[in-house]
Design a protein around this motif. Sequence first.
Motif, short mmCIF file in Angstrom:
data_model
loop_
_atom_site.label_atom_id
_atom_site.label_comp_id
_atom_site.label_asym_id
_atom_site.label_seq_id
_atom_site.Cartn_x
_atom_site.Cartn_y
_atom_site.Cartn_z
N GLU A 10 0.52 -1.17 0.16
CA GLU A 10 0.18 -0.09 0.69
C GLU A 10 0.60 1.42 0.27
OE1 GLU A 10 -2.86 0.24 3.05
OE2 GLU A 10 -3.41 -1.93 2.60
N TYR A 11 2.37 1.18 0.49
CA TYR A 11 2.74 2.44 0.69
C TYR A 11 3.91 2.43 -0.59
CZ TYR A 11 1.30 3.12 5.60
OH TYR A 11 1.00 3.90 6.49
N LEU A 12 3.50 1.51 -1.42
CA LEU A 12 4.88 2.04 -2.52
C LEU A 12 3.86 3.19 -3.06
CD1 LEU A 12 4.34 -1.67 -4.56
CD2 LEU A 12 6.24 -0.51 -3.60
N PRO A 13 4.72 3.98 -4.20
CA PRO A 13 4.52 5.17 -4.71
C PRO A 13 3.33 4.92 -5.67
CG PRO A 13 6.66 5.45 -4.55
CD PRO A 13 6.39 3.45 -4.17
N LEU A 14 3.54 3.73 -6.48
CA LEU A 14 2.50 3.30 -7.91
C LEU A 14 1.24 3.24 -7.22
CD1 LEU A 14 1.88 2.81 -10.24
CD2 LEU A 14 2.34 0.35 -9.82
N ALA A 15 0.63 2.19 -5.81
CA ALA A 15 -0.17 2.07 -5.68
C ALA A 15 -1.12 3.20 -4.92
CB ALA A 15 -0.20 1.07 -3.70
N GLN A 16 0.16 4.65 -4.16
CA GLN A 16 -0.27 5.92 -3.68
C GLN A 16 -1.20 6.80 -5.14
OE1 GLN A 16 0.17 7.37 0.09
NE2 GLN A 16 -0.07 5.19 0.25
N HIS A 17 -0.22 6.59 -5.72
CA HIS A 17 -0.67 6.88 -6.94
C HIS A 17 -2.01 6.28 -7.53
CE1 HIS A 17 -0.43 9.90 -10.48
NE2 HIS A 17 -0.66 9.36 -11.26
N ILE A 18 -2.65 5.10 -7.44
CA ILE A 18 -3.80 4.76 -7.84
C ILE A 18 -4.85 5.06 -7.03
CG2 ILE A 18 -5.15 3.08 -8.66
CD1 ILE A 18 -2.05 1.23 -9.67
N GLY A 19 -4.41 4.73 -5.94
CA GLY A 19 -5.81 5.13 -5.36
C GLY A 19 -5.25 6.39 -4.72
N ALA A 20 -5.11 7.58 -5.06
CA ALA A 20 -5.64 9.26 -5.35
C ALA A 20 -5.86 9.63 -6.44
CB ALA A 20 -3.80 9.53 -4.55
N THR A 21 -5.68 8.69 -7.30
CA THR A 21 -5.50 9.90 -8.36
C THR A 21 -6.73 9.13 -9.88
OG1 THR A 21 -3.98 8.83 -10.21
CG2 THR A 21 -3.24 10.64 -8.72
N TRP A 22 -7.60 10.13 -10.91
CA TRP A 22 -8.01 8.68 -11.87
C TRP A 22 -7.76 7.49 -12.30
CZ3 TRP A 22 -5.97 8.69 -16.47
CH2 TRP A 22 -4.94 9.35 -16.51
N TRP A 23 -6.48 6.98 -11.81
CA TRP A 23 -6.01 6.34 -12.73
C TRP A 23 -6.69 4.52 -11.55
CZ3 TRP A 23 -0.05 4.85 -13.09
CH2 TRP A 23 0.31 5.77 -14.08
N PHE A 24 -7.35 5.41 -10.87
CA PHE A 24 -8.09 4.45 -10.62
C PHE A 24 -9.30 4.00 -11.09
CE2 PHE A 24 -11.01 1.29 -7.33
CZ PHE A 24 -10.20 0.85 -6.12
N PRO A 25 -10.63 4.66 -11.05
CA PRO A 25 -11.52 5.04 -11.53
C PRO A 25 -11.01 3.97 -13.62
CG PRO A 25 -11.46 6.58 -11.13
CD PRO A 25 -10.49 6.03 -10.32
N LEU A 26 -10.05 4.61 -14.24
CA LEU A 26 -10.10 4.21 -15.63
C LEU A 26 -9.85 2.79 -15.41
CD1 LEU A 26 -8.78 4.96 -17.94
CD2 LEU A 26 -6.72 5.47 -17.42
N ILE A 27 -8.27 1.76 -14.38
CA ILE A 27 -8.26 0.92 -14.01
C ILE A 27 -9.41 -0.18 -13.39
CG2 ILE A 27 -6.90 -0.60 -12.64
CD1 ILE A 27 -4.36 1.11 -12.42
N GLU A 28 -10.36 0.34 -12.80
CA GLU A 28 -11.99 -0.20 -12.71
C GLU A 28 -12.61 -0.23 -13.62
OE1 GLU A 28 -14.03 1.48 -9.29
OE2 GLU A 28 -14.40 -0.92 -9.07
N SER A 29 -12.71 0.58 -14.44
CA SER A 29 -13.72 0.04 -15.67
C SER A 29 -12.14 -0.78 -16.58
CB SER A 29 -13.93 1.20 -15.88
OG SER A 29 -12.53 2.40 -16.39
N LEU A 30 -11.00 -0.78 -16.91
CA LEU A 30 -10.81 -1.61 -17.88
C LEU A 30 -10.83 -3.55 -17.50
CD1 LEU A 30 -7.23 0.15 -18.56
CD2 LEU A 30 -9.57 0.02 -19.79
N GLY B 159 -19.94 3.20 -17.41
CA GLY B 159 -21.08 2.98 -15.93
C GLY B 159 -19.87 2.56 -14.87
N ARG B 160 -18.93 2.59 -15.02
CA ARG B 160 -18.17 2.68 -13.89
C ARG B 160 -17.76 3.87 -13.60
NH1 ARG B 160 -17.60 0.07 -9.22
NH2 ARG B 160 -18.37 1.89 -8.62
N TRP B 161 -17.31 5.00 -14.63
CA TRP B 161 -17.49 6.02 -14.32
C TRP B 161 -18.14 6.81 -13.36
CZ3 TRP B 161 -12.69 8.75 -14.09
CH2 TRP B 161 -11.23 8.05 -14.71
N ILE B 162 -19.83 6.49 -13.83
CA ILE B 162 -19.84 7.39 -12.40
C ILE B 162 -20.23 7.80 -10.66
CG2 ILE B 162 -22.88 7.23 -11.96
CD1 ILE B 162 -23.68 5.88 -14.84
N ALA B 163 -19.52 6.73 -10.64
CA ALA B 163 -19.70 6.57 -9.21
C ALA B 163 -17.71 8.02 -8.94
CB ALA B 163 -18.90 5.48 -8.89
N TYR B 164 -17.31 8.06 -9.83
CA TYR B 164 -16.17 8.72 -9.78
C TYR B 164 -16.45 10.53 -10.92
CZ TYR B 164 -14.21 4.52 -8.35
OH TYR B 164 -14.31 3.16 -7.51
#
Lengths: 161, 172
Positions: A10-30, B159-164
């Motif tokens: 969780e303290y990896l810079p990459l993990a911090q970056h993913i969790g705090a930015t639009w990377w997370f929803p992008l990754i989740e939608s992919l 759809g997934r981005w709605i929450a963000y």
Amino acid sequence: MLNEFFLSLEYLPLAQHIGATWWFPLIESLHVVSITLMLGAILMVDLRVLGLAATRYSVSTLSRELVPWSAVALGVASVTGIAMFITRASAHAVNPAFQIKMLLMVLAGINVAVFHLIIFRHNVDWDPRINTSVAARLVAASSIALWIGVMLAGRWVGHIV
Amino acid sequence: MMSELADWLSNAPVRDFSASLLSSIPGLPPVLQTIHLLSIVAIMASIVMIDLRVLGLAVPSQDIGEMITRLSPWTLWGIVGAASSGVWFILARPNRYFSNPVFQIKFALLALAIILTFAFYRWGRNQASIWDESSSRFSLAKAYAFVSLSLWLGVVMAGRWIAYSEYLFWPG
């Protein structure tokens, strides 16, 4: 000790970056695109093995053309899944839904190995008209059930954390 | 108009019914979301696979006209399944959804995707000669498939981005 390892992820810079930015929803939608595409390709083969769909095509043709798609989609789903996991590794590791998801994925992996390494290897010339064996149908039905379970458990993860 | 619709829905009895349904039955939200995902699987295995076939990227041994006949019911049931599993979330919190720009984008893309898909199915069923891969019409079919593929993947991702949505549209 394992918990310290998850915390260090969780303290990896990459993990911090993913969790705090639009990377997370992008990754989740992919992740959503790849898991639905993967299950789509798997389902087409499983339903053919069960004799419920695409019976004009042989199992070997469908398998040859669709398994690479499910494999690539599984690759993308794994990379995006790990990318999300490291943002909350210690919490996910103790989340019962996450644990059940991992268990079901191991079972689905064993199931697909049984199909490709044992059953399918000995039935390579399945003809479109010939019914598949009972063992093959059992594996196909288990595959569908296990992957739906993986999806349900995966979706449940977000409702517990 | 969207906000009026949302206001009307938020005062309708169906809002209370949906909200209490989702909160009182343990596990109902993830179960409905899984049905929504499985419906997307049906979309992926039908129109998305046909688009990939037309673009020459997947299942080369399958005949496109035959795929349309065999798979179009899966697209229809996928849409019905996704709508019937998703609608409860909108009804329970209409203001949250209707005011969300990503939700608006998702439904604009969805409307286009559905129209294009069924027009494509109709076109493909009526004129089997389109699928002669050397014909000039096949290039049109390829353009169609590319737009359709982009729209459907866009709908799923939106759809997934709605929450963000705050990452894209900071509430002003």
